[in-house]
Write a protein that holds these residues in place. Structure first.
Motif, PDB file in Angstrom:
ATOM      1  N   SER A  95      36.404  64.929 -28.005  1.00  0.00           N
ATOM      2  CA  SER A  95      36.539  66.017 -28.948  1.00  0.00           C
ATOM      3  C   SER A  95      37.957  66.525 -29.189  1.00  0.00           C
ATOM      4  N   GLY A  96      38.854  65.836 -28.163  1.00  0.00           N
ATOM      5  CA  GLY A  96      40.412  66.232 -28.267  1.00  0.00           C
ATOM      6  C   GLY A  96      40.791  67.140 -27.359  1.00  0.00           C
ATOM      7  N   MET A  97      40.191  67.616 -26.492  1.00  0.00           N
ATOM      8  CA  MET A  97      40.572  68.483 -25.359  1.00  0.00           C
ATOM      9  C   MET A  97      41.475  67.607 -24.251  1.00  0.00           C
ATOM     10  N   PRO A  98      42.631  68.209 -24.137  1.00  0.00           N
ATOM     11  CA  PRO A  98      43.738  67.427 -23.244  1.00  0.00           C
ATOM     12  C   PRO A  98      43.271  67.599 -21.961  1.00  0.00           C
ATOM     13  N   VAL A  99      43.060  66.768 -21.120  1.00  0.00           N
ATOM     14  CA  VAL A  99      42.739  66.673 -19.610  1.00  0.00           C
ATOM     15  C   VAL A  99      43.729  66.189 -18.695  1.00  0.00           C
ATOM     16  N   ARG A 100      45.050  65.544 -19.203  1.00  0.00           N
ATOM     17  CA  ARG A 100      45.857  65.086 -18.569  1.00  0.00           C
ATOM     18  C   ARG A 100      47.150  65.416 -19.176  1.00  0.00           C
ATOM     19  N   ALA A 101      48.035  65.950 -18.281  1.00  0.00           N
ATOM     20  CA  ALA A 101      49.633  66.291 -18.794  1.00  0.00           C
ATOM     21  C   ALA A 101      50.792  65.928 -18.050  1.00  0.00           C
ATOM     22  N   GLN A 137      53.936  66.670 -21.892  1.00  0.00           N
ATOM     23  CA  GLN A 137      53.384  65.649 -22.625  1.00  0.00           C
ATOM     24  C   GLN A 137      51.959  65.444 -22.529  1.00  0.00           C
ATOM     25  N   TYR A 138      51.038  65.200 -23.455  1.00  0.00           N
ATOM     26  CA  TYR A 138      49.613  65.290 -23.255  1.00  0.00           C
ATOM     27  C   TYR A 138      49.288  63.760 -23.116  1.00  0.00           C
ATOM     28  N   THR A 139      48.393  63.294 -22.326  1.00  0.00           N
ATOM     29  CA  THR A 139      48.314  61.754 -22.107  1.00  0.00           C
ATOM     30  C   THR A 139      46.830  61.308 -21.961  1.00  0.00           C
ATOM     31  N   LEU A 140      46.062  62.020 -22.055  1.00  0.00           N
ATOM     32  CA  LEU A 140      44.613  61.711 -21.884  1.00  0.00           C
ATOM     33  C   LEU A 140      43.745  62.954 -22.684  1.00  0.00           C
ATOM     34  N   PHE A 141      42.758  62.543 -23.323  1.00  0.00           N
ATOM     35  CA  PHE A 141      41.738  63.659 -23.935  1.00  0.00           C
ATOM     36  C   PHE A 141      40.416  63.413 -23.857  1.00  0.00           C
ATOM     37  N   LYS A 143      37.931  70.363 -17.108  1.00  0.00           N
ATOM     38  CA  LYS A 143      38.692  71.769 -17.558  1.00  0.00           C
ATOM     39  C   LYS A 143      39.624  71.116 -18.610  1.00  0.00           C
ATOM     40  N   ASP A 144      40.110  72.126 -19.286  1.00  0.00           N
ATOM     41  CA  ASP A 144      41.380  71.677 -20.286  1.00  0.00           C
ATOM     42  C   ASP A 144      42.403  71.775 -19.362  1.00  0.00           C
ATOM     43  N   VAL A 145      43.109  70.947 -19.267  1.00  0.00           N
ATOM     44  CA  VAL A 145      44.433  70.902 -18.311  1.00  0.00           C
ATOM     45  C   VAL A 145      45.314  71.914 -18.897  1.00  0.00           C
ATOM     46  N   ARG A 146      45.572  72.637 -20.036  1.00  0.00           N
ATOM     47  CA  ARG A 146      46.330  73.748 -20.409  1.00  0.00           C
ATOM     48  C   ARG A 146      45.997  75.039 -19.526  1.00  0.00           C
ATOM     49  N   GLU A 147      44.721  75.112 -18.888  1.00  0.00           N
ATOM     50  CA  GLU A 147      44.573  76.087 -18.026  1.00  0.00           C
ATOM     51  C   GLU A 147      45.393  76.308 -16.743  1.00  0.00           C
ATOM     52  N   TYR A 148      46.024  75.239 -16.487  1.00  0.00           N
ATOM     53  CA  TYR A 148      47.079  75.036 -15.339  1.00  0.00           C
ATOM     54  C   TYR A 148      48.414  75.032 -16.237  1.00  0.00           C
ATOM     55  N   THR A 149      48.589  74.404 -17.244  1.00  0.00           N
ATOM     56  CA  THR A 149      50.245  74.285 -17.808  1.00  0.00           C
ATOM     57  C   THR A 149      50.626  75.411 -18.439  1.00  0.00           C
ATOM     58  N   ASP A 150      49.570  76.026 -18.933  1.00  0.00           N
ATOM     59  CA  ASP A 150      50.041  77.298 -19.779  1.00  0.00           C
ATOM     60  C   ASP A 150      50.418  78.457 -18.901  1.00  0.00           C
ATOM     61  N   LYS A 151      50.228  78.264 -17.704  1.00  0.00           N
ATOM     62  CA  LYS A 151      50.673  79.331 -16.650  1.00  0.00           C
ATOM     63  C   LYS A 151      52.197  79.073 -16.334  1.00  0.00           C
TER      64      LYS A 151
END
Length: 192
Positions: free
Chosen positions: A140-146, A133-137, A81-89
């Motif tokens: 395709s550039g989707m962030p998966v670690r933050a 801070q995003y540290t792994l992608f 999943k895109d990590v932003r599903e968690y961090t955007d909250k």
């Protein structure tokens, strides 16, 4: 650390629309700071000023949260999943909510939140600052670690930061021995 199930830290709104984030990994550490405001009194007859207490700033909680969906991929397809599903909250918890408008000024504000870690620790606050801070992608550039660094300002005074805890837990002798002789982060050693 006990041998029982791991309790996840959680942040959720306590007013306005419900937004809730369960931490994928518990904080490695956190810092609490509190200040009392003292200032010089008007007194020109002494070389040293008398100090006057003018209030407290309330406690501040600072912590880093690690979010990683790459390590949490499930199933044979290894989809992540895109990590932003968690961090955007968390970012949404800093946004002004229309439902929290002041009836006199018509100005909205962000909601109050509760940081809780099991039944042992509560912090009623507002989020004042946050940095991500995003540290792994993925390729395709989707962030998966933050890594999220956040600061919370106490919004309601509590007589204690401890929730209804007995103040003690049972720890196995094996974990106690490991903790006393291990330099690193025990969560990494045990995969928690």
């Amino acid at each position: 650390m006990s041998d029982g199930p791991l309790t996840k830290a959680r942040i959720h709104t306590i007013e306005g629309g419900l937004i809730s984030v369960e931490c994928l990994f518990n904080p490695k550490e956190y810092q609490i700071q509190r200040s009392n405001n003292w200032g010089p009194a008007d007194n020109s007859t002494k070389n040293a000023s008398d100090l006057t207490f003018s209030g407290s700033s309330g406690a501040k909680l600072s912590l880093q949260l690690f979010f990683d969906t790459y390590l949490r991929s499930t199933g044979e397809s290894n989809t992540v999943k895109d990590v932003r599903e968690y961090t955007d909250k968390l970012w949404r918890m800093m946004n002004i909510q229309d439902t929290l408008r002041d009836p006199k000024t018509q100005k909205g504000r962000p909601p109050r939140v509760l940081f809780s870690w099991g039944k042992n620790w509560l912090f009623n606050a507002v989020i004042t600052t946050m940095q991500q801070q995003y540290t792994l992608f993925t390729p395709s550039g989707m962030p998966v670690r933050a890594m999220v660094t956040a600061e919370f300002q106490e919004s309601l005074e509590h007589p204690s930061l401890m929730a209804g805890s007995s103040g003690s837990e049972t720890i196995s002798e094996r974990l106690r021995q490991d903790a006393s002789s291990y330099d690193g982060d025990l969560r990494q050693k045990y995969g928690r």
